[in-house]
Design a protein around this motif. Structure first.
Motif, short mmCIF file in Angstrom:
data_model
loop_
_atom_site.label_atom_id
_atom_site.label_comp_id
_atom_site.label_asym_id
_atom_site.label_seq_id
_atom_site.Cartn_x
_atom_site.Cartn_y
_atom_site.Cartn_z
N VAL A 165 -4.90 7.47 3.99
CA VAL A 165 -4.80 6.10 3.49
C VAL A 165 -4.47 5.21 4.68
O VAL A 165 -3.52 5.48 5.42
CB VAL A 165 -3.70 5.99 2.41
CG1 VAL A 165 -3.52 4.55 1.97
CG2 VAL A 165 -4.03 6.88 1.21
N CYS B 75 -5.85 -1.10 0.07
CA CYS B 75 -5.79 -0.21 1.23
C CYS B 75 -7.11 0.53 1.31
O CYS B 75 -7.95 0.44 0.41
CB CYS B 75 -4.60 0.74 1.12
SG CYS B 75 -4.68 1.79 -0.33
N LEU C 49 -3.47 2.78 -6.59
CA LEU C 49 -3.51 3.84 -5.57
C LEU C 49 -3.17 5.22 -6.12
O LEU C 49 -3.88 6.20 -5.89
CB LEU C 49 -2.57 3.47 -4.41
CG LEU C 49 -2.55 4.48 -3.26
CD1 LEU C 49 -3.93 4.65 -2.65
CD2 LEU C 49 -1.55 4.07 -2.18
N ILE D 219 -0.54 8.71 5.33
CA ILE D 219 -0.66 7.25 5.38
C ILE D 219 -0.55 6.80 6.83
O ILE D 219 0.42 7.15 7.52
CB ILE D 219 0.46 6.58 4.55
CG1 ILE D 219 0.38 7.06 3.09
CG2 ILE D 219 0.38 5.05 4.64
CD1 ILE D 219 1.68 6.88 2.33
N LEU E 54 -8.96 4.18 1.47
CA LEU E 54 -8.75 5.59 1.15
C LEU E 54 -9.95 6.36 1.71
O LEU E 54 -11.09 6.02 1.43
CB LEU E 54 -8.65 5.73 -0.37
CG LEU E 54 -8.28 7.08 -0.98
CD1 LEU E 54 -7.65 6.87 -2.36
CD2 LEU E 54 -9.46 8.00 -1.07
N VAL F 17 -5.72 8.32 -5.97
CA VAL F 17 -5.45 9.52 -5.17
C VAL F 17 -5.57 10.75 -6.05
O VAL F 17 -6.23 11.74 -5.70
CB VAL F 17 -4.05 9.44 -4.51
CG1 VAL F 17 -3.63 10.81 -3.98
CG2 VAL F 17 -4.06 8.43 -3.37
#
Lengths: 485, 485
Positions: free
Chosen positions: B355, B367, B385, B301, B369, B389
């Motif tokens: 991310v 966000c 999220l 991240i 990705l 993921v």
């Protein structure tokens, strides 16, 4: 000592034939061999770690890896072979290992002579000098699980003293000495956790005297166990190396002050020697007693089979195995062996809990649960078996630890005269006494008695007004002495 | 989001400076070094496996250990050092390894000269001869994870060809040849699982020709990968040793017929070479691309921090890290590095998913990705999220495997004349052709072209009426040829 040469196809004699208190050395060899933890290798002083022994080592790895990862340590692997020149960079370190180092025959005279690693400070720190540039690279904490070669010439003993053993070695670099020292103590605490919370072996954490320090260290911390035959066993050490290696290996970093500084370093290790401690501390005349948390197979189910009820008892036993899966329960359905023979075999191998199930038990929806440490039998309703196994395993861990702790505490004898020292040593005690700390004095004690200092326990406070029991000079700390493995 | 990134004009000096297709050898070295998978050791031909590389090896161990345990295999540890006399017992085996064996300098002329293990058949089977007595002891299936020394004189290459490497070696003994052969194929299938299901590297399972068999084996099975530069990589082998070691090492059992019989044996191994395959097959011009299942840290991240929104973005990023804990999510909060610099760094290190979170994203509760294999960006609502993921990681594994499989299948060229063979080899293809199987013929092909046979794929059927493309004698099987690592 038993012959080291394996006997070819010797008849398998079951059962331990000597009592632990009569001849602990022979008893130990028999337990290690007959419980199938290890075997002698064809090469002098080397050992084969058998699956039942190796699973203990795997348990230690599984317990320890998450602890060090949470401390910021990452696993890596460094070469087995170390250039000769590296040993000459830190004089004290080389002198400490010189006699034990094994070398590889050179194939090409232009290539430098290389040694088999007796420990990896030198080869790692050479690399650290390239990896570390700035304070942002610190602390750097690296661990490896690997094999180690030390060409022991003293009498070798499975797990305790062999030319090759397995261990982990942690190597850390820090910007400040405070962090280094703090972590050296922190990793020692993790070792104490492994010994006590996993292996149920109580230890005394402490500092080594100058004479017993690691070669090249400013300070060595240790966890010391005490074995039933009155010898201490060093079970793990953690070293504050100061800048002793950083200087010759040129491990520097640019601080936030813009200046270059040497790093402070620490190293720490535990080995397969831990398995020897488990055998000695917990074993009994029937063989091995495995602490439940370290046992891969915590339960063995022995069905008592008669022709008439064979099918239903077998089926119920299979069901039990499924129910006790999380404890690695084994089901011993071997034909040709009587239940009594099986009981002896699993006792010798140290399986923590035995569950017996016969047709009469099944008719009453119960089974017999036998704890390896106490031999206590207990009828358990089948419905409650899982819960009972769980709580008995837990109780067993604590009982084994407490029993061993009681022995350890009972073994410590305070002495204030040299005569008392000699008497306590004859009685195989762990001696606590005011000691000057001088290597010369310690050397004399060792020559007279073979006893060595084990550690200055962490909780000790410096003495202000006491004389060394041996030399009568000013004593610095109360220090533990005993014979040792 | 690109528009809200702080300015990043610093050139990435530590990136990969050559393109994969221009100079794969140099590209490979740079990726291995700069992604911090491994480093050169001070001793020629040896390597240091750095934490980021070692964690791949640990993933392989964690994936493989349960598979072999379910197949009845138990882990153990055998000595590094092997007596010289053991090598002389099986002539063909010794000749296969003689040039590569390193020896320990003798400290005592009375002790036998010992070698560092190049593989452990001999030392294990000496022990098996003592452990195995009856058919009830069979099958015996032992594995060890250890270091191996082979004194390579050819050009060494990190992970692919070094004087020391890590591997596992399984060694099994059986009462019958059927069981032995069946298991040799079974363990090869497990290797294929490791390659394809964990590493996303497709392989061709097959049998080796006589010329390429393991020294001392009746039959060698292999999984062959094919690298983007047109060279095959042998990624794991499994051997049917027949009774070739049982006879010289006297490994016998009493059958249920009351007679003594020699056991049949198999051995099998995969090594840290697997890591080299991951680099070559999946990497791109930006660096490493880690297959998601093998990556310890599957997500990084990168918060985009401005003074005004620093606190809330940091807090949200921390929350994301907590939420993505099971994927080993890292949070890159380093000051002094721009987001762009960090993107490049984590791309070079191959982290599967990045991310990004900036203040504008946060305001919209979303966000960005980014998938490492495709570079695809996707806006993801924060609420979704975790699920995104998870599914992207899964999709990524399959996409990487399929892409590599497509390349592999496209690379196979059938040839029917020697001229076609030479052309296909020039085009760096994996050649499939009718082959006589004769070592003499294979030797000539190798001398002319440096190509070797890779395997006879498992699905091939014997040829009844075909001529060897090289020598025109009767062809036995369609066989794969190429240059190889």
């Amino acid at each position: 000592m038993a012959s080291e040469k394996p006997k070819d196809k010797a008849p398998l004699t079951h059962g331990i034939t000597v009592k632990k208190q009569d001849d602990m050395s022979e008893w130990y060899n028999q337990v290690v061999l007959k419980a199938e933890l290890a075997d002698y290798a064809p090469t002098h002083g080397m050992m084969i770690i058998r699956p039942h022994g190796y699973s203990i080592w795997e348990s230690i790895q599984h317990f320890f890896n998450p602890l060090i990862e949470a401390s910021g340590v990452r696993n890596a692997y460094f070469p087995l072979l170390i250039p000769e020149s590296f040993f000459h960079k830190e004089k004290e370190h080389f002198e400490g290992f010189e006699a034990e180092v094994a070398w590889v025959e050179r194939k090409d005279e232009k290539e430098e002579r290389v040694a088999l690693r007796p420990t990896s400070e030198t080869i790692m720190y050479d690399t650290f000098s390239r990896w570390i540039r700035s304070h942002r690279d610190l602390p750097m904490k690296i661990n490896q699980w690997c094999n180690i070669i030390r060409w022991e010439i003293k009498q070798t003993k499975l797990f305790l003293r062999t030319r090759e053993f397995l261990w982990q070695e942690g190597h850390c670099a820090y910007a400040s000495h405070e962090e280094c020292l703090q972590d050296a103590k922190h990793f020692l605490q993790l070792y104490q956790k492994v010994a006590e919370e996993l292996l149920a072996v109580p230890v005394i954490p402490g500092r080594k005297t100058i004479a017993e320090r690691f070669a090249g260290a400013d300070e060595t911390f240790t966890i010391e166990g005490f074995m039933p035959d009155g010898k201490a066993l060093q079970m793990g050490t953690s070293h504050d190396l100061g800048t002793n290696f950083a200087k010759p290996f040129n491990v520097k970093f640019q601080g936030d002050d813009g200046q270059e500084h040497f790093v402070h370093q620490g190293s720490w290790g535990i080995s397969t020697r831990m398995i020897g401690a488990v055998v000695m501390v917990h074993g009994d005349d029937k063989g091995l007693v495995l602490p439940p948390r370290v046992a891969k197979n915590k339960v063995v189910i022995v069905p008592i089979l008669f022709d008439a009820s064979r099918e239903e008892v077998s089926k119920a036993a299979q069901h039990m195995q499924e129910e006790l899966k999380e404890f690695g329960a084994m089901l011993d359905t071997r034909e040709n062996y009587s239940p009594g023979w099986k009981f002896n075999e699993w006792e010798m191998k140290g399986i923590p809990i035995r569950v017996e199930l016969g047709p009469k038990d099944l008719a009453q929806q119960q089974c017999v649960l036998v704890r390896r440490d106490t031999g206590q039998k207990k009828f358990v309703p089948l419905q409650k078996l899982h819960a009972e196994v769980k709580s008995e395993l837990d109780a067993m861990h604590h009982a084994m630890l407490e029993k061993a702790r009681h022995f350890l505490q009972q073994s410590i004898h305070d002495v204030s005269t040299w005569k008392e020292f000699e008497q306590a040593l004859d009685q195989r005690k762990l001696i606590r006494m005011p000691f000057c700390g001088r290597p010369e004095c310690e050397k004399e004690i060792k020559e007279k008695t073979t006893a060595t200092s084990r550690c200055i326990p962490m909780e000790e406070k410096p003495l202000s007004n006491a004389a060394c029991v041996h030399c009568n000079q000013k004593a610095e700390w109360r220090t533990l002495f005993s014979k040792a493995y």
